[in-house]
Scaffold this motif. Structure first.
Motif, PDB file in Angstrom:
ATOM      1  N   ILE A   1     -67.850   9.804  45.679  1.00  0.00           N
ATOM      2  CA  ILE A   1     -66.958   9.295  46.436  1.00  0.00           C
ATOM      3  C   ILE A   1     -65.288  10.055  46.875  1.00  0.00           C
ATOM      4  O   ILE A   1     -64.810  10.220  47.846  1.00  0.00           O
ATOM      5  CB  ILE A   1     -66.447   7.295  46.696  1.00  0.00           C
ATOM      6  CG1 ILE A   1     -68.456   7.558  46.773  1.00  0.00           C
ATOM      7  CG2 ILE A   1     -65.715   7.263  47.341  1.00  0.00           C
ATOM      8  CD1 ILE A   1     -68.819   7.838  47.484  1.00  0.00           C
ATOM      9  N   ASN A   2     -64.830  10.244  45.526  1.00  0.00           N
ATOM     10  CA  ASN A   2     -63.222  11.046  44.933  1.00  0.00           C
ATOM     11  C   ASN A   2     -63.731  12.107  45.912  1.00  0.00           C
ATOM     12  O   ASN A   2     -63.023  12.985  46.835  1.00  0.00           O
ATOM     13  CB  ASN A   2     -63.177  10.706  43.746  1.00  0.00           C
ATOM     14  CG  ASN A   2     -61.459  11.659  43.971  1.00  0.00           C
ATOM     15  OD1 ASN A   2     -62.031  12.679  43.285  1.00  0.00           O
ATOM     16  ND2 ASN A   2     -61.180  10.469  44.309  1.00  0.00           N
ATOM     17  N   ARG A   3     -64.604  12.800  45.482  1.00  0.00           N
ATOM     18  CA  ARG A   3     -64.927  14.327  45.799  1.00  0.00           C
ATOM     19  C   ARG A   3     -65.380  14.639  47.364  1.00  0.00           C
ATOM     20  O   ARG A   3     -64.894  14.971  47.451  1.00  0.00           O
ATOM     21  CB  ARG A   3     -65.778  15.144  44.853  1.00  0.00           C
ATOM     22  CG  ARG A   3     -65.602  14.930  42.927  1.00  0.00           C
ATOM     23  CD  ARG A   3     -64.413  15.832  43.181  1.00  0.00           C
ATOM     24  NE  ARG A   3     -63.816  16.055  41.530  1.00  0.00           N
ATOM     25  CZ  ARG A   3     -63.468  14.866  41.052  1.00  0.00           C
ATOM     26  NH1 ARG A   3     -62.700  14.419  41.417  1.00  0.00           N
ATOM     27  NH2 ARG A   3     -62.995  15.154  39.686  1.00  0.00           N
ATOM     28  N   LEU A   4     -65.903  13.282  47.724  1.00  0.00           N
ATOM     29  CA  LEU A   4     -65.860  13.616  49.262  1.00  0.00           C
ATOM     30  C   LEU A   4     -65.647  13.488  50.014  1.00  0.00           C
ATOM     31  O   LEU A   4     -65.047  14.136  51.040  1.00  0.00           O
ATOM     32  CB  LEU A   4     -67.125  12.328  49.708  1.00  0.00           C
ATOM     33  CG  LEU A   4     -69.102  12.919  49.578  1.00  0.00           C
ATOM     34  CD1 LEU A   4     -70.361  10.905  49.634  1.00  0.00           C
ATOM     35  CD2 LEU A   4     -69.354  14.427  49.828  1.00  0.00           C
ATOM     36  N   GLN A   5     -64.328  12.554  49.720  1.00  0.00           N
ATOM     37  CA  GLN A   5     -63.587  11.836  50.592  1.00  0.00           C
ATOM     38  C   GLN A   5     -62.396  12.927  50.824  1.00  0.00           C
ATOM     39  O   GLN A   5     -61.450  13.542  51.301  1.00  0.00           O
ATOM     40  CB  GLN A   5     -62.746  10.489  50.445  1.00  0.00           C
ATOM     41  CG  GLN A   5     -63.464   9.720  50.598  1.00  0.00           C
ATOM     42  CD  GLN A   5     -63.366   7.891  50.053  1.00  0.00           C
ATOM     43  OE1 GLN A   5     -62.182   7.950  48.430  1.00  0.00           O
ATOM     44  NE2 GLN A   5     -63.674   6.811  50.499  1.00  0.00           N
ATOM     45  N   HIS A   6     -62.009  13.049  49.179  1.00  0.00           N
ATOM     46  CA  HIS A   6     -60.786  15.060  49.131  1.00  0.00           C
ATOM     47  C   HIS A   6     -61.606  15.840  50.226  1.00  0.00           C
ATOM     48  O   HIS A   6     -60.821  16.602  50.250  1.00  0.00           O
ATOM     49  CB  HIS A   6     -60.437  14.800  47.424  1.00  0.00           C
ATOM     50  CG  HIS A   6     -59.562  15.771  47.351  1.00  0.00           C
ATOM     51  ND1 HIS A   6     -59.896  17.624  46.897  1.00  0.00           N
ATOM     52  CD2 HIS A   6     -58.521  15.961  47.278  1.00  0.00           C
ATOM     53  CE1 HIS A   6     -58.602  17.644  46.898  1.00  0.00           C
ATOM     54  NE2 HIS A   6     -57.913  16.656  46.188  1.00  0.00           N
ATOM     55  N   SER A   7     -62.487  15.651  49.603  1.00  0.00           N
ATOM     56  CA  SER A   7     -63.275  17.533  50.480  1.00  0.00           C
ATOM     57  C   SER A   7     -62.812  17.736  52.411  1.00  0.00           C
ATOM     58  O   SER A   7     -62.572  18.646  52.692  1.00  0.00           O
ATOM     59  CB  SER A   7     -64.213  17.816  49.712  1.00  0.00           C
ATOM     60  OG  SER A   7     -65.291  17.066  50.167  1.00  0.00           O
ATOM     61  N   GLY A   8     -62.604  16.462  52.422  1.00  0.00           N
ATOM     62  CA  GLY A   8     -62.815  16.153  54.015  1.00  0.00           C
ATOM     63  C   GLY A   8     -64.300  17.105  54.206  1.00  0.00           C
ATOM     64  O   GLY A   8     -64.411  17.164  55.184  1.00  0.00           O
ATOM     65  N   ALA A   9     -65.286  16.886  53.222  1.00  0.00           N
ATOM     66  CA  ALA A   9     -66.629  16.796  53.962  1.00  0.00           C
ATOM     67  C   ALA A   9     -67.117  15.920  55.503  1.00  0.00           C
ATOM     68  O   ALA A   9     -67.080  15.372  54.935  1.00  0.00           O
ATOM     69  CB  ALA A   9     -67.565  16.558  52.764  1.00  0.00           C
ATOM     70  N   THR A  10     -67.568  16.989  56.213  1.00  0.00           N
ATOM     71  CA  THR A  10     -68.044  15.807  57.558  1.00  0.00           C
ATOM     72  C   THR A  10     -70.097  15.302  57.421  1.00  0.00           C
ATOM     73  O   THR A  10     -69.706  14.708  57.879  1.00  0.00           O
ATOM     74  CB  THR A  10     -68.044  16.689  58.312  1.00  0.00           C
ATOM     75  OG1 THR A  10     -68.143  17.700  58.764  1.00  0.00           O
ATOM     76  CG2 THR A  10     -66.586  16.858  58.752  1.00  0.00           C
TER      77      THR A  10
END
Lengths: 516, 89
Positions: free
Chosen positions: A95-104
């Motif tokens: 979740i941290n990586r998803l949020q940090h990366s700005g993935a849509t």
């Protein structure tokens, strides 16, 4: 845009030149270059239908598989940015990586992802794309056509690879199309890869080393035989033999496991087609290199050195030099410049140890959303751009690099890099833990494993089992401490800084009252 | 060296995996037929550790050809393998 400005163009070349050749093999099933290209086209179309825009970030949460390869190229061909994430990452890290990366959007295999992780992705509001959507339709016999590529500048951001980092400060390495293409071509040239090569790809594609194995061999028109795990070494060797493998890239722990626990140890008689191996990821003991070479006297053994911040590989020791320059990491590969800085403004003399810095087309754009961290490793005076690798070393009179040390804190365990702070962060979530410090300790198989020393709060009844159980819940498996020590205090310098190098000597105080 | 008894063997293997790979003493966390590979309870290095544990605990040698999921990929498979090797010894 020339015809080799992205990895997609390199794949297109191979597909045009060798449409009927095997591009990928997984579980004994082959996918030709024509079929792979057709699947990339369909995946690309599917992304467009999902409303993906050029420049969007797309998380790719898949294990090594044909689906991973198809979607990786489809994301790039769509003009989007691919963000590979370890499918076995703990939910918090994911979740941290998803949020940090700005993935849509996130591409994943619903059946494989652990339920809590899947629920967390769904709850994050990110568009989920089922990875099987385009894979189910067999594309055998299709001829490659041209994908209508959006305007892509070679300098544009192509991928973000997460390397060691904490939840508070993730490190997403931003790579451009030029980064990826230049390093792919330089490595392919250094290894003299050829279309007849068949490589066993067991290194995870979501890390720089495995990523480079994949793209270098596809760019060469070779065959990538995908293996998800080395859990059963003999099964891997059986696959290598059946698939007539010519190349095997590994990290030291893989070679140890294969030599000790499979017929790989029988040498050339077990794998008569093997032509080359590459070793990177961490320094391999010379005795272990000698052990592999003794079993495969006619196999070229390539020692390589690199890091994610430089896309993948930086130097390579030519096999002919391995006996004359034991312990060397080799010479820079094409396009890479190397310098050793004895101080901020003085370059070291041959033989003099200093900071290893590199320059060239593979050096990353920077860390995603972390300008201060980028500035701490990239020096750019407008004319030259140098990356501080964080490693210490020297070059000999002939320019061969020797590494003598590295960033003090980084733990190298198997194929993984771990920042102690990421483990400490998890341990400190426990209410009973007052202080925590982690470091690497020698491990005969992994190179290093994780040691965590914790200091309990006053009156707390803390056990090592409770700390490990918490870490197992919060951290990805390779980060879970192999050993936990409960101590009265952390060793510190006079200025209060934790002395990580003395952590292994800290004595356990478990099962003693914590009155202080 | 531990001597062969199917129940104690199962208990020992379970306790080892629960303690060293799942970090819990809750027996319900592990099903005896659960695939280590599919459930990702154990990774490649964890499997090497399990084999070292079995070899040292039961004084057996697990050969290369036995390093396959059919022999090692669950508690029940391990119990069958070790029992067979001990009977043959």
């Amino acid at each position: 845009m020339d015809d080799a400005s992205t990895l997609v163009h390199l794949l297109a070349r191979s597909a045009a030149a060798r449409p009927d050749a095997e591009a990928l093999v997984a579980d004994g099933v082959a996918l030709t270059y024509a079929a792979l290209w057709a699947q990339v086209e369909r995946a690309c179309e599917s992304l467009r239908q999902e409303g993906l825009a050029s420049g969007d970030h797309v998380a790719l949460i898949l294990p090594n598989s044909p689906a991973y390869v198809v979607w990786f190229y489809a994301i790039l061909a769509s003009g989007a940015v691919v963000v590979p994430i370890n499918p076995d990452a703990a939910t918090a890290e994911l979740i941290n990586r998803l949020q940090h990366s700005g993935a849509t959007a996130a591409i994943l295999d619903r059946s494989r992802l652990a339920r809590p992780s899947l629920e967390a992705v769904a709850d994050s509001g990110i568009d989920i794309v089922n990875s099987d959507a385009v894979m189910a339709d067999s594309a055998a016999g299709q001829q490659p056509t041209a994908i209508d590529l959006p305007a892509i500048d070679a300098a544009d951001l192509a991928a973000i690879f997460y390397t060691s980092g904490t939840t508070a400060e993730p490190r997403g390495v931003m790579l451009s199309h030029r980064n990826l293409v230049s390093n792919t071509l330089a490595i392919s040239e250094a290894l003299a890869l050829r279309p007849s090569d068949r490589v066993l790809a067991a290194l995870p594609f979501f890390y720089a080393y495995g990523n480079s194995v994949l793209h270098t061999h596809l760019a060469a028109g070779a065959t990538v035989v995908i293996e998800q795990s080395l859990m059963y070494p003999q099964r891997v060797v059986d696959t290598m033999r059946a698939q007539q493998i010519t190349g095997f890239p590994g990290v030291p722990s893989m070679f140890t496991s294969l030599v000790e626990r499979s017929s790989f140890g029988a040498g050339a008689s077990a794998l008569p087609r093997l032509r080359y191996v590459t070793q990177a990821g961490a320094a391999m003991r010379l005795s272990d290199i000698a052990r592999v070479r003794a079993r495969f006297p006619n196999v070229a053994f390539h020692v390589m050195y690199g890091q994610t911040e430089a896309t993948a590989r930086l130097t390579m020791l030519p096999p002919r030099d391995i006996d004359h320059r034991p312990g060397s990491a080799g010479l820079p590969i094409r396009g890479v410049r190397l310098r050793i800085m004895a101080s901020e403004d003085r370059e070291a003399r041959p033989g003099e140890t200093g900071d290893v810095q590199v320059s060239g087309p593979g050096v990353m754009l920077g860390y995603w959303r972390a300008p201060a961290a980028t500035a701490s490793v990239i020096t750019d005076n407008g004319l030259e751009r140098w990356l501080r690798t964080g490693d210490l070393g020297y070059v000999d009179d002939d320019g061969f690099l020797y590494l003598t040390g590295r960033r003090a804190d980084l733990i190298k365990t198997g194929a993984h890099r771990v920042l102690p702070a990421a483990i400490e962060e998890a341990a400190l979530e426990l209410a009973d833990v007052a202080e925590a410090a982690a470091c690497g300790i020698p491990d005969p198989m992994l190179g290093q494993s994780v040691l965590l020393v914790v200091v309990p709060r006053r009156g707390a009844n803390l056990t090592t089992a409770a700390v490990q159980a918490h870490c197992r819940k919060r951290l990805t498996r390779h980060m879970v401490p192999a050993r936990v020590v409960i101590a009265g205090a952390l060793p510190r310098t006079a200025s209060g800084k934790v002395q990580r190098q003395t952590l292994p000597t800290v004595r356990s105080m478990e099962a003693r009252p914590w009155a202080r | 060296m531990l001597t062969f008894n199917a129940d104690s063997l199962r208990l020992t293997v379970r306790q080892y995996i629960l303690a060293n790979h799942l970090f819990t003493d809750d027996p319900s966390a592990l099903n005896d037929d659960e695939s280590f590979q599919e459930s990702r309870i154990v990774d490649s290095m964890g499997m090497i550790q399990i084999i070292q544990f079995l070899e040292s605990s039961y004084d057996i040698k697990i050969h290369d050809h036995e390093m396959v999921p059919e022999e090692l990929d669950s508690v029940n498979r391990i119990v069958r393998l070790v029992a067979r090797k001990q009977r043959a010894a």
